[in-house]
Design an enzyme around this catalytic site. Structure first.
Site, PDB file in Angstrom:
ATOM      1  N   ALA A   1      -4.702  79.232 134.252  1.00 37.89           N
ATOM      2  CA  ALA A   1      -4.739  78.796 132.850  1.00 37.89           C
ATOM      3  C   ALA A   1      -5.659  79.754 132.102  1.00 37.89           C
ATOM      4  CB  ALA A   1      -5.275  77.369 132.767  1.00 37.89           C
TER       5      ALA A   1
ATOM      6  N   GLY B   1      -3.594  77.633 137.858  1.00 36.68           N
ATOM      7  CA  GLY B   1      -2.331  77.326 137.192  1.00 36.68           C
ATOM      8  C   GLY B   1      -1.217  78.260 137.583  1.00 36.68           C
TER       9      GLY B   1
ATOM     10  N   GLU C   1       0.122  76.892 140.639  1.00 43.95           N
ATOM     11  CA  GLU C   1       0.799  75.633 140.301  1.00 43.95           C
ATOM     12  C   GLU C   1       2.186  75.889 139.713  1.00 43.95           C
ATOM     13  OE1 GLU C   1      -2.766  74.270 138.145  1.00 43.95           O
ATOM     14  OE2 GLU C   1      -2.487  72.396 139.232  1.00 43.95           O
TER      15      GLU C   1
ATOM     16  N   GLU D   1     -10.167  76.216 140.724  1.00 44.16           N
ATOM     17  CA  GLU D   1     -10.574  75.299 139.663  1.00 44.16           C
ATOM     18  C   GLU D   1     -11.960  74.677 139.870  1.00 44.16           C
ATOM     19  OE1 GLU D   1      -7.580  75.543 140.904  1.00 44.16           O
ATOM     20  OE2 GLU D   1      -6.080  75.346 139.341  1.00 44.16           O
TER      21      GLU D   1
HETATM   22  N1  T1G Z   1      -8.349  83.084 131.610  1.00 42.74           N
HETATM   23  C1  T1G Z   1      -8.757  83.920 130.627  1.00 42.74           C
HETATM   24  N2  T1G Z   1      -9.212  85.181 130.857  1.00 42.74           N
HETATM   25  C2  T1G Z   1      -9.259  85.585 132.136  1.00 42.74           C
HETATM   26  C3  T1G Z   1      -8.848  84.765 133.210  1.00 42.74           C
HETATM   27  C4  T1G Z   1      -8.368  83.461 132.896  1.00 42.74           C
HETATM   28  N3  T1G Z   1      -7.945  82.633 133.840  1.00 42.74           N
HETATM   29  N4  T1G Z   1      -9.016  85.470 134.363  1.00 42.74           N
HETATM   30  C5  T1G Z   1      -9.512  86.665 134.000  1.00 42.74           C
HETATM   31  N5  T1G Z   1      -9.657  86.738 132.684  1.00 42.74           N
HETATM   32  C6  T1G Z   1     -10.130  87.900 131.915  1.00 42.74           C
HETATM   33  C7  T1G Z   1     -11.577  88.240 132.279  1.00 42.74           C
HETATM   34  O1  T1G Z   1     -12.477  87.456 131.496  1.00 42.74           O
HETATM   35  C8  T1G Z   1     -11.609  89.705 131.913  1.00 42.74           C
HETATM   36  O2  T1G Z   1     -11.683  89.756 130.501  1.00 42.74           O
HETATM   37  C9  T1G Z   1     -10.216  90.195 132.279  1.00 42.74           C
HETATM   38  O3  T1G Z   1      -9.375  89.030 132.309  1.00 42.74           O
HETATM   39  C10 T1G Z   1     -10.165  90.862 133.630  1.00 42.74           C
HETATM   40  O4  T1G Z   1     -10.731  89.930 134.554  1.00 42.74           O
HETATM   41  C11 T1G Z   1      -4.510  74.259 134.942  1.00 42.74           C
HETATM   42  C12 T1G Z   1      -7.147  74.595 134.887  1.00 42.74           C
HETATM   43  C13 T1G Z   1      -7.569  87.284 138.293  1.00 42.74           C
HETATM   44  C14 T1G Z   1      -8.905  87.877 140.327  1.00 42.74           C
HETATM   45  O5  T1G Z   1     -10.100  80.993 137.884  1.00 42.74           O
HETATM   46  O6  T1G Z   1     -10.450  85.404 139.426  1.00 42.74           O
HETATM   47  O7  T1G Z   1      -5.764  77.517 136.091  1.00 42.74           O
HETATM   48  O8  T1G Z   1     -13.964  90.829 130.332  1.00 42.74           O
HETATM   49  O9  T1G Z   1     -12.626  91.421 135.229  1.00 42.74           O
HETATM   50  O10 T1G Z   1     -11.772  91.801 138.666  1.00 42.74           O
HETATM   51  O11 T1G Z   1      -5.078  73.919 137.169  1.00 42.74           O
HETATM   52  O12 T1G Z   1     -10.027  87.644 136.794  1.00 42.74           O
HETATM   53  O13 T1G Z   1     -11.881  92.229 130.239  1.00 42.74           O
HETATM   54  O14 T1G Z   1     -12.440  90.647 128.337  1.00 42.74           O
HETATM   55  O15 T1G Z   1     -12.081  89.319 136.539  1.00 42.74           O
HETATM   56  O16 T1G Z   1      -9.281  92.380 138.398  1.00 42.74           O
HETATM   57  C15 T1G Z   1      -7.920  79.427 137.364  1.00 42.74           C
HETATM   58  C16 T1G Z   1     -10.080  83.693 137.277  1.00 42.74           C
HETATM   59  C17 T1G Z   1      -8.129  79.058 135.937  1.00 42.74           C
HETATM   60  C18 T1G Z   1      -8.884  83.014 137.923  1.00 42.74           C
HETATM   61  C19 T1G Z   1      -8.761  89.452 138.415  1.00 42.74           C
HETATM   62  N6  T1G Z   1      -7.891  80.848 137.523  1.00 42.74           N
HETATM   63  N7  T1G Z   1      -9.917  85.120 137.249  1.00 42.74           N
HETATM   64  O17 T1G Z   1     -10.004  90.027 138.712  1.00 42.74           O
HETATM   65  O18 T1G Z   1     -10.487  91.294 136.583  1.00 42.74           O
HETATM   66  S1  T1G Z   1      -8.255  77.322 135.760  1.00 42.74           S
HETATM   67  C20 T1G Z   1      -9.029  81.538 137.768  1.00 42.74           C
HETATM   68  C21 T1G Z   1     -10.157  85.877 138.356  1.00 42.74           C
HETATM   69  C22 T1G Z   1      -6.674  76.774 135.962  1.00 42.74           C
HETATM   70  C23 T1G Z   1      -5.097  74.890 136.162  1.00 42.74           C
HETATM   71  C24 T1G Z   1      -6.515  75.297 136.010  1.00 42.74           C
HETATM   72  C25 T1G Z   1     -10.040  87.357 138.173  1.00 42.74           C
HETATM   73  C26 T1G Z   1      -8.785  87.970 138.811  1.00 42.74           C
HETATM   74  P1  T1G Z   1     -12.540  90.939 129.804  1.00 42.74           P
HETATM   75  P2  T1G Z   1     -11.601  90.484 135.775  1.00 42.74           P
HETATM   76  P3  T1G Z   1     -10.419  91.468 138.152  1.00 42.74           P
END
Ligand code: T1G
Length: 691
Positions: free
Chosen positions: A63, A102, A105, A125
């Site tokens: 998400a 997500g 999911e 999450e």
């Molecule tokens: N949402 C918004 N921005 C995100 C994002 C996300 N989920 N993930 C990364 N970014 C942005 C990050 O802030 C950075 O921005 C850029 O992308 C590159 O990220 C409904 C509620 C995917 C392994 O927790 O683990 O889904 O600083 O530097 O090292 O059940 O990003 O460049 O402006 O980390 O290559 C669950 C979190 C959400 C994944 C890539 N998902 N992200 O790593 O790049 S909750 C996560 C990561 C959810 C549902 C629930 C990593 C990555 P900027 P990065 P990276």
């Protein structure tokens, strides 16, 4: 911004390409785009199978975290997943790069999944204070079983394609380009070589033992957190209810997590780790670093050398004394063995490390970056820095000093542009924080090189200006002082430690002092004696008595605590010392409650942090949060001192400081930035956006 979701038709195959850089986060446009694409292809007669895949570096990374806490916009992700699962035509997905939260999911709502090797899958999450809120707690157990789903959802462990195949989360593992893989898999569906099914139709074995076992584990390890327990509740419901009812209960539990202050803190921590990389020097070109020198083989030097070896750098470790060098080498060997034991390094990589050691600093020749970690004394450091500059002309020279003035050190160097602070935190090969301290003459590309090196070491670099203690230690000296004053006033040190542990730190200030060594603080108090503010109460009297008795903590068997038994007990001599000090200073002993202890401790931290931000030592408040999250064990679900300051509010904090000032006016003073916020409104979060 182009279309984030595109469709195309290849014969009987309908393709849905997701293109929402950088990580295909499932923001509103992507969600709406998927639904529209699904409807379009479902209504296209020649399309018999639909395939979903990601453009760029990943499938859906989850998400869009930036939408959390804002009013949700239709279609919600659960709705998107339900539409996918309910589609009249088979829908398959191809997972590459990352399919997290997500994203996973969405994948498990499709009717079959193909993973491309190298993909990372998981439910992160709980690290964000929530739970899989788009069907992960309901469909996950249907595909992988209750035990495996609980493991993935409550630990946020990430898994690869092969393990996902073994668990039943994906149906096939392959290599190749996502679009090509999507076309091939769709053809296999049409030819009956790839079976498809709706996840909702799969029966779940209740597995109450796994539910109970997980509850017991979480009660022991994560009692302070909210969302992991909610995850278990949701998974338990999956086996008891039909999917629709289970999804409704999951949504309610998800909303309860969203409403928890822990979610706000954990999301803040997620962004803090990324925000700190945005520095003025980010556009400068880092210099190549291929061979690193470390001078000084003590705990810090050996730890820094280990961190560089773990990242694959060849390292020259130089130490004047052969005995100290031998001890340093043994420390590095122990550190590397520990890394292998913890699975952070393979035995082969461990045996292939390139470590050269020398007592003659000439061995540093050829290093393009040299870090000094010698005795914390200005004359010693400046002599070593000059020697390094002579042996490695043109190299970047870094000091690991934890408080000495870099601008004074730079005077000893002909090329101050090449000089920077790289302040590691002990143990340097484990703690993720590095303060990159920028002196007046440090060149932008040298700062950028410090940040690039920290990234290569798997650390979080935070930019700091020059002051006594930089960001972390300067702020720590303030709340450490508050703890000493509370002890001097009669609150038992064990009560203070317990209250601080109750706040969420792993250790209280006195336990930490005994671990780090009381002689460090003693040296600092003696160093600062000449410039100490006479108006402020002297906080070190009790600690001085311990040090004068030679009690420096664990390393001498006694400090604040007596460590001679199985469990540390408060030093029995403290009451006698206290009585003498209180009588000499005419102090009336007072006992503080845990909430009063925490209020003083937290407020002292925020008060000094506000000054560090106001003076520009830290670029932004969020940089201070990152320092404390990655270097000082600040509880992650509270987001950091500046995030907490916004939770409390500037007015509340100013009132607290003014109340405490009646006890110690020389110490408790409302910083200007806080007073202005209290008067004019605004928050530290606003400053994060402005700077
Ligand atoms: N949402 C918004 N921005 C995100 C994002 C996300 N989920 N993930 C990364 N970014 C942005 C990050 O802030 C950075 O921005 C850029 O992308 C590159 O990220 C409904 C509620 C995917 C392994 O927790 O683990 O889904 O600083 O530097 O090292 O059940 O990003 O460049 O402006 O980390 O290559 C669950 C979190 C959400 C994944 C890539 N998902 N992200 O790593 O790049 S909750 C996560 C990561 C959810 C549902 C629930 C990593 C990555 P900027 P990065 P990276």
């Amino acid at each position: 911004m182009g279309e984030v979701v595109r469709t195309s038709v290849e014969g009987a195959i309908g393709l849905i390409a997701l293109d929402n850089p950088p990580v295909n986060a499932a923001g509103h446009d992507l969600r709406a785009g998927i639904v529209a694409a699904l409807d379009r292809l479902a209504d296209t007669p020649e399309v018999e199978v639909i395939a979903l895949y990601g453009e760029g570096r990943s499938f859906i990374a989850g998400a869009d975290i930036r939408e959390f806490g804002k009013p949700p916009r239709d279609p919600w992700l659960p709705e998107v997943c339900n539409r996918i699962e309910g589609c009249g035509k088979p829908v398959i997905s191809v997972l590459h790069g990352a399919a997290l939260g997500g994203g996973l999911e969405v994948a498990i709502a499709t009717h079959a999944r193909v993973a491309i090797r190298g993909v990372q899958l998981g439910f992160p999450e709980v690290t964000l204070g929530v739970l899989p809120g788009a069907g992960g707690t309901q469909r996950g157990p249907r595909l992988a079983g209750v035990a495996a789903a609980l493991d993935l959802i409550t630990t946020s462990r990430r898994i690869g394609a092969e393990e996902a195949l073994a668990l039943g989360l994906v149906d096939r593992v392959t290599g190749g380009d996502p679009r090509e893989v999507a076309l091939a898999a769709a053809r296999d569906v049409l030819d009956g070589r790839l079976a498809t099914r709706r996840t909702k139709d799969i029966h779940i074995d209740p597995d109450p033992d796994s539910i109970e076992r997980t509850r017991e584990t979480l009660a022991r390890t994560q009692a302070h957190l909210f969302s992991p327990h909610a995850c278990v509740d949701a998974v338990e419901l999956a086996a008891a209810l039909p999917l629709e009812a289970g999804l409704a209960r999951e949504r309610a539990l998800f909303q309860a997590c969203i409403d928890s202050p822990q979610r706000a803190g954990l999301i803040h921590a997620f962004f803090a780790e990324r925000a700190v990389a945005k520095i003025p020097e980010a556009t400068a070109q880092p210099r190549p670093v291929t061979r690193i020198g470390v001078v000084g083989a003590g705990t810090m030097g050996a730890g820094i050398a280990t961190a560089c070896l773990l990242a694959g750098f060849p390292v020259v470790l130089a130490e004047r004394s052969p005995e100290a060098l031998a001890r340093g080498e043994a420390t590095v060997a122990r550190n590397l063995d520990g890394a292998v034991t913890r699975g952070k390094m393979t035995a082969e990589a461990r045996d292939a490390v390139r470590l050269a050691t020398a007592t003659d600093m000439a061995a540093l020749g050829g290093c393009d970056l040299v870090i000094e970690a010698v005795f914390e004394e200005m004359a010693v450091k400046t002599a070593v820095l000059s020697e390094i500059a002579r042996i490695c002309p043109g190299a970047i020279i870094a000091t690991n000093t934890s408080y000495l003035d870099l601008n004074v050190m730079a005077e000893a160097l002909d090329a101050p542009a090449n000089f920077v602070g790289l302040h590691f935190f002990s143990p340097a090969h484990v703690m993720r924080l590095v303060e990159v301290v920028v002196a007046d003459g440090t060149a932008p590309e040298v700062v950028a090189t410090g940040f690039a090196l920290a990234r290569r070491l798997g650390k979080v670099a935070v930019r700091s200006g020059v002051c006594d203690g930089f960001i972390g230690n300067r702020i720590m000296s303030a709340y450490r002082r508050a703890a000493d004053i509370m002890a001097l006033d009669g609150t038992p040190i064990e009560a203070i430690d317990a209250a601080v542990r109750g706040y969420g730190f792993a250790m209280g200030p006195f336990e930490m002092g005994d671990l780090a060594g009381l002689d460090i603080g003693w040296a600092a108090r003696k160093r600062q004696a000449a410039t100490r503010d006479p108006a402020a109460r002297y906080h070190g009297a009790l600690a001085d008595r311990l040090c004068e008795a030679g009690w420096f903590g664990r390393k001498t068997g006694r400090g604040w605590y007596d460590h001679s038994g199985d469990t540390p007990v408060p030093n029995p001599d403290i009451p006698r010392f206290l009585k003498e000090i209180q009588e000499a200073e005419g102090l009336t002993p007072r006992l503080l409650r845990a909430d009063e202890i925490v209020a003083r401790y937290e407020t002292a931290m925020i008060m000094e942090a506000a000054r560090v931000v106001e003076e520009g030592i830290a670029l932004r408040p969020i940089d201070v949060d990152a320092v404390f999250l990655f270097g000082y064990g600040f509880p992650r679900w509270k987001g950091g001192p500046m995030h907490q300051a916004d939770v409390i509010g500037a007015g509340g904090l100013a009132a607290r400081i003014e109340r405490f000032a009646s006890e110690d006016p020389g110490f408790w003073r409302v910083p200007g930035i806080l007073r202005r916020m209290a008067r004019e409104g605004g928050s530290f979060s606003d400053l994060n956006r402005e700077r």
